[in-house]
Write an enzyme that holds these catalytic residues in place. Structure first.
Site, PDB file in Angstrom:
ATOM      1  N   GLU A 113       7.103  -3.464  -0.078  1.00 58.73           N
ATOM      2  CA  GLU A 113       5.828  -4.072  -0.476  1.00 58.73           C
ATOM      3  C   GLU A 113       5.624  -3.817  -1.965  1.00 58.73           C
ATOM      4  O   GLU A 113       5.035  -2.822  -2.375  1.00 58.73           O
ATOM      5  CB  GLU A 113       4.645  -3.495   0.309  1.00 58.73           C
ATOM      6  N   HIS A 262      -0.411  -8.588   4.902  1.00 62.62           N
ATOM      7  CA  HIS A 262      -1.079  -7.799   3.876  1.00 62.62           C
ATOM      8  C   HIS A 262      -2.585  -8.006   4.028  1.00 62.62           C
ATOM      9  O   HIS A 262      -3.030  -9.048   4.495  1.00 62.62           O
ATOM     10  CB  HIS A 262      -0.633  -8.222   2.480  1.00 62.62           C
ATOM     11  N   ASP A 393       4.117  -0.111  -3.042  1.00 67.41           N
ATOM     12  CA  ASP A 393       2.928  -0.852  -3.495  1.00 67.41           C
ATOM     13  C   ASP A 393       2.838  -0.880  -5.016  1.00 67.41           C
ATOM     14  O   ASP A 393       1.743  -0.885  -5.588  1.00 67.41           O
ATOM     15  CB  ASP A 393       1.643  -0.266  -2.899  1.00 67.41           C
TER      16      ASP A 393
END
Length: 435
Positions: A113, A262, A393
């Site tokens: 991600e 998400h 992230d």
């Protein structure tokens, strides 16, 4: 290097039109958004991961050293035996963590991600110019040497890129279709072509046009080599359990690629009920915005969508559908037993399997932005280690802090390899390139 997908036209009006926030199609970032002039200092001063790093930079004494030093200095008299032994135990743990980390320095990592943007998306998905400045400052739209340098510094071999929230899924009609296509093509022709061993991607889909979204998913997978798709919360107040999106789900199953759920920001009426305040002084620091997003709301929103998809039969209709969720399960480990126990009875006659089985059969979970060992331990209590994948992230979280954390986690080497890269290799049918 930045890619762009800039068609002409004005951004669509968004869900929020509040006194301190200009209208927008949706909000963009996944992290608390301080004002840009305070951003760098605030991140350095307040991040719990920064504090953790400062603490672990010190050379641990170990249990014997701590007890000897405390006795020699006479400080033991002011501490209970429990306090002394607790501190000693923490230092022993730190010693062990350091040993494990050194053992696993060679771990390769796939980040599942990892976020990017473009000038067009920054304008489309930001709340104001200060917000854009913040996102540019942290490197969200950089897909060149800055990003590669951060990956190298943290030992992250591959990033699977996804467009920042909510990408183009709030843009209806042909404009949304064109935006998604241009974004995917420019990503494929730009950074992925330039750094084929370092970047992969999830497709951006024009979800307000489900048939076109299914076609774009297939095109991007077959022509551009994308690994699946990523969605961002509700699509015009509907989730993926709605019949409108069955073409997208069916195509994902046919292509055997996953969909990453998400978080996204709530619909305006939900925001007003759950997160808004009539006291303007609290909105000046974007408290309501963050409260509805990375500070709390996002994680509840994803878990709600997961339960909806299970309870309303999505995985009975599409038993081979693969879903990924991030942020160490979006609260799932904490709520797992309550969900399974309380939702088991009312769904036993409508579902083909016990509700908990769907979490085992259809879901993968990533660690993105949650480098906390106690949460990983809890996640692994309920979800197989074969279904957990590493993520950072980036750029909203620091790559090196998270790879350093995971190298020190006390798990068998085989399990760590699964989480760090092997599960992603298997799910996405890819290989970490050999350096």
């Amino acid at each position: 290097m930045a890619v762009d997908a800039a068609p002409s036209g004005k951004a669509q009006p968004g869900p929020y039109a509040r006194a301190v926030v200009s209208p927008t199609t949706a909000a963009a970032h996944r992290r608390a958004f301080p004002r840009p002039e305070r951003c760098r200092g605030a991140r350095a001063d307040t991040s719990p991961h920064k504090r953790l790093k400062r603490g672990t930079d010190m050379k641990p004494m170990g249990r014997r050293g701590f007890l000897t030093a405390s006795t020699a200095l006479g400080i033991g008299a002011g501490l209970s035996t429990h306090a002394i032994l607790s501190e000693a135990s923490e230092n022993e743990t730190s010693d062990k963590t350091s040993d494990i980390s050194r053992r696993d320095q060679d771990l390769p990592f796939i980040g599942t991600e990892e976020t990017f943007s473009t000038p067009t998306l920054l304008k489309l998905n930001s709340i104001n110019q200060d917000h854009i400045a913040f996102l540019e400052e942290i490197g969200l739209s950089d897909l060149g040497q800055r990003r590669i340098g951060d990956m190298d510094a943290g030992g992250l071999n591959v990033q699977i890129l996804s467009a920042h929230t909510p990408s183009v899924q709030n843009v209806p009609g042909q404009r949304g279709i064109d935006l998604a296509y241009r974004l995917n093509r420019q990503l494929a022709d730009g950074p992925i072509a330039k750094y084929p061993d370092r970047f992969k991607a999830f497709a951006t889909l024009p979800l307000q046009s489900p048939e076109a979204a299914a076609d774009e998913l297939e095109r991007s997978v077959r022509e551009d080599g994308f690994l699946g798709a990523l969605t961002n919360g509700h699509i015009a107040k509907k989730y993926l359990d709605h019949p409108d999106f069955e073409p997208v789900l069916a195509r994902a199953v046919a292509l055997d690629v996953p969909i990453y759920l998400h978080p996204g920001y709530p619909a305006d009426e939900v925001f007003k009920i759950y997160y808004s305040t009539t006291r303007s002084k609290y909105t000046e620091e974007y408290q309501d915005y963050i409260f509805s997003g990375s500070g709390y709301g996002w994680h509840q929103e994803v878990l709600t969508q997961c339960i909806r998809m299970i309870a309303y039969g999505v995985f009975d209709r599409f038993p081979k559908l693969k879903i990924i969720i991030g942020h160490m399960g979006e609260g799932l480990p904490f709520y797992y037993e309550r969900i399974v126990n309380d939702m088991g009875e009312p769904t036993k006659d409508s579902l083909e399997k016990p509700i908990g089985q769907y979490f085992q059969d259809n879901f993968w979970v990533t660690t993105s932005a949650f480098p906390q060992t106690e949460l990983l331990d809890l996640l692994l209590k309920y979800i197989s280690v074969d279904r957990v994948m590493f993520a950072t992230d980036y750029p909203f979280a620091d790559i090196k802090e998270q790879t350093d954390w995971f190298r020190g986690v006390d798990l068998p080497r085989e399990d760590k390899e699964k989480i760090a890269f092997r599960n992603a290799e298997k799910l996405f049918r890819m290989k970490v390139p050999v350096k």
